[in-house]
Design a protein around this motif. Structure first.
Motif, PDB file in Angstrom:
ATOM      1  N   THR A   1       0.828  -1.200   0.000  1.00  0.00           N
ATOM      2  CA  THR A   1       0.000   0.000   0.000  1.00  0.00           C
ATOM      3  C   THR A   1       0.863   1.251   0.000  1.00  0.00           C
ATOM      4  N   VAL A   2       1.896   1.250   0.822  1.00  0.00           N
ATOM      5  CA  VAL A   2       2.800   2.391   0.883  1.00  0.00           C
ATOM      6  C   VAL A   2       3.473   2.618  -0.465  1.00  0.00           C
ATOM      7  N   PHE A   3       3.946   1.543  -1.078  1.00  0.00           N
ATOM      8  CA  PHE A   3       4.618   1.691  -2.359  1.00  0.00           C
ATOM      9  C   PHE A   3       3.648   2.131  -3.461  1.00  0.00           C
ATOM     10  N   LEU A   4       2.413   1.633  -3.417  1.00  0.00           N
ATOM     11  CA  LEU A   4       1.436   2.039  -4.417  1.00  0.00           C
ATOM     12  C   LEU A   4       1.121   3.528  -4.303  1.00  0.00           C
ATOM     13  N   LEU A   5       1.083   4.039  -3.071  1.00  0.00           N
ATOM     14  CA  LEU A   5       0.896   5.474  -2.892  1.00  0.00           C
ATOM     15  C   LEU A   5       2.064   6.242  -3.499  1.00  0.00           C
ATOM     16  N   GLY A   6       3.264   5.713  -3.323  1.00  0.00           N
ATOM     17  CA  GLY A   6       4.433   6.350  -3.919  1.00  0.00           C
ATOM     18  C   GLY A   6       4.385   6.319  -5.437  1.00  0.00           C
ATOM     19  N   VAL A   7       3.968   5.172  -5.982  1.00  0.00           N
ATOM     20  CA  VAL A   7       3.846   5.061  -7.438  1.00  0.00           C
ATOM     21  C   VAL A   7       2.824   6.053  -7.968  1.00  0.00           C
ATOM     22  N   LEU A   8       1.672   6.146  -7.292  1.00  0.00           N
ATOM     23  CA  LEU A   8       0.617   7.048  -7.733  1.00  0.00           C
ATOM     24  C   LEU A   8       1.096   8.494  -7.725  1.00  0.00           C
ATOM     25  N   ALA A   9       1.735   8.886  -6.628  1.00  0.00           N
ATOM     26  CA  ALA A   9       2.242  10.251  -6.541  1.00  0.00           C
ATOM     27  C   ALA A   9       3.292  10.516  -7.616  1.00  0.00           C
ATOM     28  N   GLY A  10       4.181   9.540  -7.816  1.00  0.00           N
ATOM     29  CA  GLY A  10       5.220   9.717  -8.813  1.00  0.00           C
ATOM     30  C   GLY A  10       4.672   9.850 -10.220  1.00  0.00           C
ATOM     31  N   LEU A  11       3.682   9.021 -10.562  1.00  0.00           N
ATOM     32  CA  LEU A  11       3.086   9.080 -11.894  1.00  0.00           C
ATOM     33  C   LEU A  11       2.377  10.398 -12.134  1.00  0.00           C
ATOM     34  N   LEU A  12       1.633  10.858 -11.137  1.00  0.00           N
ATOM     35  CA  LEU A  12       0.912  12.115 -11.290  1.00  0.00           C
ATOM     36  C   LEU A  12       1.862  13.284 -11.489  1.00  0.00           C
ATOM     37  N   LEU A  13       2.941  13.277 -10.718  1.00  0.00           N
ATOM     38  CA  LEU A  13       3.864  14.399 -10.784  1.00  0.00           C
ATOM     39  C   LEU A  13       4.781  14.321 -11.997  1.00  0.00           C
ATOM     40  N   THR A  14       5.156  13.115 -12.400  1.00  0.00           N
ATOM     41  CA  THR A  14       6.029  12.970 -13.559  1.00  0.00           C
ATOM     42  C   THR A  14       5.317  13.399 -14.834  1.00  0.00           C
ATOM     43  N   SER A  15       4.001  13.246 -14.861  1.00  0.00           N
ATOM     44  CA  SER A  15       3.255  13.672 -16.038  1.00  0.00           C
ATOM     45  C   SER A  15       3.315  15.182 -16.224  1.00  0.00           C
ATOM     46  N   ARG A  16       3.674  15.917 -15.150  1.00  0.00           N
ATOM     47  CA  ARG A  16       3.744  17.368 -15.218  1.00  0.00           C
ATOM     48  C   ARG A  16       5.175  17.882 -15.151  1.00  0.00           C
ATOM     49  N   ARG A  17       6.023  17.144 -14.455  1.00  0.00           N
ATOM     50  CA  ARG A  17       7.397  17.611 -14.258  1.00  0.00           C
ATOM     51  C   ARG A  17       8.372  16.473 -14.507  1.00  0.00           C
ATOM     52  N   THR A  18       9.377  16.725 -15.316  1.00  0.00           N
ATOM     53  CA  THR A  18      10.382  15.689 -15.567  1.00  0.00           C
ATOM     54  C   THR A  18      11.199  15.401 -14.317  1.00  0.00           C
ATOM     55  N   GLY A  19      11.175  16.290 -13.340  1.00  0.00           N
ATOM     56  CA  GLY A  19      11.915  16.076 -12.110  1.00  0.00           C
ATOM     57  C   GLY A  19      11.412  14.893 -11.310  1.00  0.00           C
ATOM     58  N   GLY A  20      10.225  14.382 -11.645  1.00  0.00           N
ATOM     59  CA  GLY A  20       9.694  13.237 -10.921  1.00  0.00           C
ATOM     60  C   GLY A  20      10.263  11.916 -11.385  1.00  0.00           C
ATOM     61  N   LEU A  21      11.020  11.919 -12.485  1.00  0.00           N
ATOM     62  CA  LEU A  21      11.555  10.663 -13.011  1.00  0.00           C
ATOM     63  C   LEU A  21      12.501   9.965 -12.037  1.00  0.00           C
ATOM     64  N   PRO A  22      13.427  10.658 -11.382  1.00  0.00           N
ATOM     65  CA  PRO A  22      14.294   9.961 -10.413  1.00  0.00           C
ATOM     66  C   PRO A  22      13.508   9.300  -9.283  1.00  0.00           C
ATOM     67  N   VAL A  23      12.372   9.884  -8.913  1.00  0.00           N
ATOM     68  CA  VAL A  23      11.536   9.278  -7.868  1.00  0.00           C
ATOM     69  C   VAL A  23      11.036   7.913  -8.332  1.00  0.00           C
ATOM     70  N   LEU A  24      10.577   7.854  -9.575  1.00  0.00           N
ATOM     71  CA  LEU A  24      10.072   6.590 -10.105  1.00  0.00           C
ATOM     72  C   LEU A  24      11.190   5.567 -10.274  1.00  0.00           C
ATOM     73  N   LEU A  25      12.371   6.021 -10.707  1.00  0.00           N
ATOM     74  CA  LEU A  25      13.486   5.093 -10.912  1.00  0.00           C
ATOM     75  C   LEU A  25      13.937   4.475  -9.595  1.00  0.00           C
ATOM     76  N   THR A  26      14.090   5.299  -8.563  1.00  0.00           N
ATOM     77  CA  THR A  26      14.513   4.764  -7.269  1.00  0.00           C
ATOM     78  C   THR A  26      13.410   3.931  -6.632  1.00  0.00           C
ATOM     79  N   LEU A  27      12.167   4.287  -6.894  1.00  0.00           N
ATOM     80  CA  LEU A  27      11.052   3.473  -6.393  1.00  0.00           C
ATOM     81  C   LEU A  27      11.071   2.099  -7.047  1.00  0.00           C
ATOM     82  N   GLY A  28      11.314   2.069  -8.360  1.00  0.00           N
ATOM     83  CA  GLY A  28      11.400   0.793  -9.061  1.00  0.00           C
ATOM     84  C   GLY A  28      12.543  -0.064  -8.535  1.00  0.00           C
ATOM     85  N   LEU A  29      13.669   0.574  -8.232  1.00  0.00           N
ATOM     86  CA  LEU A  29      14.802  -0.154  -7.670  1.00  0.00           C
ATOM     87  C   LEU A  29      14.449  -0.749  -6.309  1.00  0.00           C
TER      88      LEU A  29
END
Length: 217
Positions: free
Chosen positions: A11-39
């Protein structure tokens, strides 16, 4: 893993994924968040959902499914010592290995995600204090996690006469670890959620038909 872990961690990780996806769609700065989350997610899968020797799955198999100390904390020294006994020799050996392999590797990748998430969230806030706060809390969580690992390692090595003091302190240390982890994750997410709501409110106000009508004189 306990049922609580099976629900809480994804659940915690899914919240992180959701936040990352929403923000990455607007800002490229969210990409490192998604990459480290995937790791972190990939490492979690390796160390918790398989029976590789370095992970919690192997410890569970060796102990007959007995919950680990960070899955079900004990707050009485006698309970901790009894559980160490019930792990059996094979379980204690597997648990000992995990304390300095998988239980270090996964927290390291999670720390990378938390620091990246915190830095991204802090970039949305003006006070520089947010950056220090979102960096300090994950580092404190990691330090407590490693302290817990060291305590468990010492208790297992000390069998059949482990330290009663370490056994009594283990539960509170585990609780502090999870509190810091929750703050490390949900603090930045709350900041990001607040930012998204503000942006949407501002966008709706600007695009409102009433807002575009000229003022009457």
């Amino acid at each position: 893993m306990t049922p609580a872990h099976m629900i809480f961690i994804p659940t915690v990780f899914l919240l992180g994924v959701l936040a990352g996806l929403l923000l990455t769609s607007r800002r490229t700065g969210g990409l490192p968040v998604l990459l480290t989350l995937g790791l972190a997610l990939g490492t979690f899968g390796i160390t918790h959902l398989t029976e590789l020797p370095i992970g919690a799955g192997a410890v569970a198999a060796a102990t007959g499914g007995a919950p680990l100390f960070d899955q079900s904390p004990s707050f009485q020294a006698s309970d901790v010592l009894e559980r160490i006994e019930l792990f059996g020799s094979r379980g204690r050996e597997a648990y000992l290995l995990e304390t300095y392999t998988g239980d270090v590797l996964f927290p390291l990748t999670l720390l990378a995600f938390l620091l990246t998430l915190g830095r991204f969230a802090a970039s949305q806030m003006q006070p520089a204090a947010w950056r220090h706060l979102f960096r300090t809390i994950p580092l404190a969580w990691f330090a407590i996690d490693m302290l817990e690992n060291g305590m468990i390692h010492a208790l297992l090595l000390g069998y059949p006469a482990p330290s009663p003091l370490l056994a009594a302190l283990l539960g509170p240390v585990t609780t502090a670890k999870f509190v810091l982890l929750a703050v490390s994750i949900f603090g930045p997410l709350l900041v990001l959620g607040r930012t998204i709501l503000r942006q949407r409110t501002s966008s709706n106000t600007k695009t409102s038909p009433d807002a575009q009508l000229p003022a009457k004189t």
